[in-house]
Motif scaffolding. Structure first.
Motif, short mmCIF file in Angstrom:
data_model
loop_
_atom_site.label_atom_id
_atom_site.label_comp_id
_atom_site.label_asym_id
_atom_site.label_seq_id
_atom_site.Cartn_x
_atom_site.Cartn_y
_atom_site.Cartn_z
N MET A 38 0.69 -1.25 -0.11
CA MET A 38 0.11 0.14 -0.18
C MET A 38 0.97 1.22 0.14
O MET A 38 1.71 1.67 0.41
CB MET A 38 -0.88 -0.03 0.99
N TYR A 39 1.09 1.86 -1.00
CA TYR A 39 1.44 3.12 -1.03
C TYR A 39 0.80 4.29 -0.48
O TYR A 39 -0.62 4.40 -0.64
CB TYR A 39 1.37 3.72 -2.34
N THR A 40 1.16 5.21 0.15
CA THR A 40 0.89 6.11 0.97
C THR A 40 2.15 7.78 0.80
O THR A 40 3.56 7.74 -0.81
CB THR A 40 1.33 6.38 2.65
N LYS A 41 1.38 8.32 1.36
CA LYS A 41 2.47 9.96 0.60
C LYS A 41 3.42 9.86 0.88
O LYS A 41 4.80 10.49 1.10
CB LYS A 41 1.41 11.32 1.03
N GLN A 42 4.24 9.22 2.24
CA GLN A 42 5.73 8.77 2.08
C GLN A 42 6.06 8.29 1.88
O GLN A 42 7.02 7.46 2.42
CB GLN A 42 5.51 8.12 4.49
N THR A 43 5.76 7.26 1.02
CA THR A 43 6.47 6.31 -0.01
C THR A 43 7.59 6.81 -0.60
O THR A 43 7.35 7.92 -1.19
CB THR A 43 5.62 5.46 -0.94
N PRO A 44 8.63 6.66 0.08
CA PRO A 44 9.78 6.91 -1.85
C PRO A 44 8.96 6.45 -2.64
O PRO A 44 8.89 5.93 -2.70
CB PRO A 44 11.68 6.65 -1.02
N ILE A 45 9.98 7.73 -3.20
CA ILE A 45 9.87 7.68 -4.79
C ILE A 45 10.26 6.36 -5.32
O ILE A 45 10.22 5.52 -5.98
CB ILE A 45 9.70 8.25 -5.72
N ARG A 46 11.90 6.01 -5.12
CA ARG A 46 12.36 5.21 -5.47
C ARG A 46 12.32 3.60 -5.41
O ARG A 46 12.14 3.10 -5.55
CB ARG A 46 13.88 5.34 -4.46
N ASP A 47 11.35 3.82 -4.15
CA ASP A 47 10.63 1.95 -3.79
C ASP A 47 9.09 1.83 -4.43
O ASP A 47 8.98 0.60 -5.00
CB ASP A 47 10.13 2.20 -1.92
N VAL A 48 8.46 3.33 -5.04
CA VAL A 48 7.83 3.02 -5.98
C VAL A 48 8.36 2.38 -7.46
O VAL A 48 7.96 1.07 -7.95
CB VAL A 48 6.43 3.75 -6.59
N ILE A 49 9.41 3.47 -7.90
CA ILE A 49 9.88 3.13 -9.09
C ILE A 49 10.89 1.42 -9.09
O ILE A 49 10.86 0.17 -9.92
CB ILE A 49 11.28 3.35 -9.36
N GLU A 50 11.15 1.05 -7.98
CA GLU A 50 11.75 -0.46 -8.08
C GLU A 50 11.06 -2.26 -6.67
O GLU A 50 11.03 -2.70 -7.17
CB GLU A 50 13.26 -0.48 -6.35
N ASP A 51 9.94 -1.00 -7.12
CA ASP A 51 8.94 -2.34 -7.03
C ASP A 51 9.27 -3.22 -7.96
O ASP A 51 8.65 -2.89 -9.01
CB ASP A 51 7.23 -1.17 -7.26
N SER A 52 9.32 -4.57 -7.30
CA SER A 52 9.24 -5.54 -8.98
C SER A 52 8.12 -5.97 -9.95
O SER A 52 8.22 -6.50 -11.14
CB SER A 52 9.84 -6.68 -7.81
N LEU A 53 6.67 -5.51 -8.81
CA LEU A 53 5.66 -5.82 -9.72
C LEU A 53 5.88 -5.24 -10.67
O LEU A 53 5.51 -5.45 -12.36
CB LEU A 53 4.36 -5.62 -8.72
N GLU B 74 8.47 -4.32 -12.93
CA GLU B 74 9.23 -5.35 -13.69
C GLU B 74 9.91 -4.47 -13.63
O GLU B 74 10.76 -3.46 -13.14
CB GLU B 74 8.36 -6.19 -15.24
N ASN B 75 10.82 -3.72 -15.26
CA ASN B 75 11.98 -3.13 -15.34
C ASN B 75 11.38 -1.19 -15.82
O ASN B 75 11.87 -0.86 -16.23
CB ASN B 75 12.35 -3.48 -16.69
N TYR B 76 9.58 -1.26 -16.04
CA TYR B 76 9.50 0.19 -16.05
C TYR B 76 8.67 1.01 -15.17
O TYR B 76 8.06 1.88 -15.61
CB TYR B 76 8.13 -0.41 -17.42
N GLY B 77 9.37 0.84 -13.95
CA GLY B 77 9.00 1.65 -12.43
C GLY B 77 9.18 2.75 -12.58
O GLY B 77 9.09 3.68 -12.38
#
Length: 111
Positions: free
Chosen positions: A1-16, A18-21
């Motif tokens: 679950m993403y929140t406003k406190q989620t680092p952008i890097r965590d979204v980019i690197e989310d394995s779900l 794949e290689n397009y985050g």
């Protein structure tokens, strides 16, 4: 679950994703500031709503998690090898409603 406190890097690197985050955000330096979804700022946009930012990336995450295709790679590996700029290109799919106008948005390829 993403929140406003989620680092952008965590979204980019989310394995779900794949290689397009990384393509969810500007890939060229200088067009984006901030380290979390809540403090994201973009060069060309004012009044970014952090709640909407979270909603969008969570929606894409949930769609992918439920087996839907959310990203379409539009160039072959051979084309990307010939022109490396094409590695940062593709289309994200946001399903719409039937019989409602459709929009296709393209951030473009900087030449």
């Amino acid at each position: 679950m993403y929140t406003k406190q989620t680092p952008i890097r965590d979204v980019i690197e989310d394995s779900l994703f794949e290689n397009y985050g990384q393509l969810l955000f500007p890939v060229d330096p200088g067009y984006m500031n901030g380290s979390t979804l809540g403090d994201l700022s973009l060069t060309w946009y004012n009044n970014i709503n952090p709640d909407k930012t979270v909603e969008i990336v969570q929606f894409l995450h949930d769609q992918k998690e439920n087996g839907y295709t959310i990203f379409y790679d539009i160039y072959s590996e051979e084309e990307k090898q010939r022109d490396v700029r094409k590695r940062n290109t593709g289309l994200f799919f946001f399903p719409g409603k039937e019989k409602v106008p459709t929009a296709i948005v393209n951030a473009g390829l900087r030449m």
